[in-house]
Design a protein around this motif. Sequence first.
Motif, PDB file in Angstrom:
ATOM      1  N   GLN A   1       0.842  -1.199   0.000  1.00 32.23           N
ATOM      2  CA  GLN A   1       0.000   0.000   0.000  1.00 32.23           C
ATOM      3  C   GLN A   1       0.879   1.252   0.000  1.00 32.23           C
ATOM      4  OE1 GLN A   1      -3.464  -0.046  -0.098  1.00 32.23           O
ATOM      5  NE2 GLN A   1      -3.072  -2.212  -0.486  1.00 32.23           N
TER       6      GLN A   1
ATOM      7  N   LEU B   1       1.031   3.989   1.467  1.00 27.41           N
ATOM      8  CA  LEU B   1       0.655   4.813   2.618  1.00 27.41           C
ATOM      9  C   LEU B   1       1.747   4.735   3.668  1.00 27.41           C
ATOM     10  CD1 LEU B   1      -2.918   3.285   3.012  1.00 27.41           C
ATOM     11  CD2 LEU B   1      -2.378   5.453   1.891  1.00 27.41           C
TER      12      LEU B   1
ATOM     13  N   TRP C   1      -2.000   3.770   8.423  1.00 30.58           N
ATOM     14  CA  TRP C   1      -3.394   3.469   8.133  1.00 30.58           C
ATOM     15  C   TRP C   1      -4.333   4.522   8.693  1.00 30.58           C
ATOM     16  CZ3 TRP C   1      -4.173  -0.135   4.719  1.00 30.58           C
ATOM     17  CH2 TRP C   1      -3.364  -1.262   4.664  1.00 30.58           C
ATOM     18  N   SER C   2      -5.378   4.830   7.968  1.00 30.11           N
ATOM     19  CA  SER C   2      -6.550   5.496   8.527  1.00 30.11           C
ATOM     20  C   SER C   2      -7.612   4.403   8.614  1.00 30.11           C
ATOM     21  CB  SER C   2      -7.024   6.627   7.620  1.00 30.11           C
ATOM     22  OG  SER C   2      -7.569   6.116   6.422  1.00 30.11           O
TER      23      SER C   2
ATOM     24  N   LYS D   1      -8.927   3.757   5.036  1.00 29.55           N
ATOM     25  CA  LYS D   1      -7.973   3.020   4.188  1.00 29.55           C
ATOM     26  C   LYS D   1      -7.822   1.572   4.654  1.00 29.55           C
ATOM     27  CE  LYS D   1      -6.803   6.361   1.435  1.00 29.55           C
ATOM     28  NZ  LYS D   1      -7.185   6.350   0.032  1.00 29.55           N
TER      29      LYS D   1
ATOM     30  N   ASP E   1     -10.920  -0.232   3.503  1.00 24.44           N
ATOM     31  CA  ASP E   1     -10.839  -0.463   2.064  1.00 24.44           C
ATOM     32  C   ASP E   1      -9.906  -1.619   1.740  1.00 24.44           C
ATOM     33  OD1 ASP E   1     -12.590   1.649   1.768  1.00 24.44           O
ATOM     34  OD2 ASP E   1     -11.063   3.070   1.082  1.00 24.44           O
ATOM     35  N   HIS E   2      -8.759  -1.675   2.415  1.00 21.01           N
ATOM     36  CA  HIS E   2      -7.812  -2.769   2.176  1.00 21.01           C
ATOM     37  C   HIS E   2      -8.407  -4.112   2.590  1.00 21.01           C
ATOM     38  CE1 HIS E   2      -4.203  -5.169   1.975  1.00 21.01           C
ATOM     39  NE2 HIS E   2      -4.428  -5.534   3.228  1.00 21.01           N
TER      40      HIS E   2
END
Length: 96
Positions: free
Chosen positions: A34, A36, A39-40, A43, A46-47
């Motif tokens: 990813q 990024l 993490w949020s 997100k 979504d993953h």
Amino acid sequence: MDPKRSGGAPRRIDEQTQDWICVIARCDPRFIGQPLSCWSLVKLRDHLTTAGHVSTISVETVRRILDERGVTWQATKTTNSKIRHPIPVEGCVTRH
């Protein structure tokens, strides 16, 4: 009525999947491909759905699972004060 049963709908996400969600939340997103730095909740959700770990999950359920398992939070600052998504501060997240 069964006195042993507590209210609410049965859980759709088993213990093993909940543990796996916490493992992913604590890792650096770049290690699993990813783009990024941390993490949020959005997100991470979504993953989890894109990778097939869960078919569907709400951001609130992700937050609750991580909170129940002791993953701590640090709120992010956004340009829109109405939007606030906490992010885990363990593992991959830079501490302020």
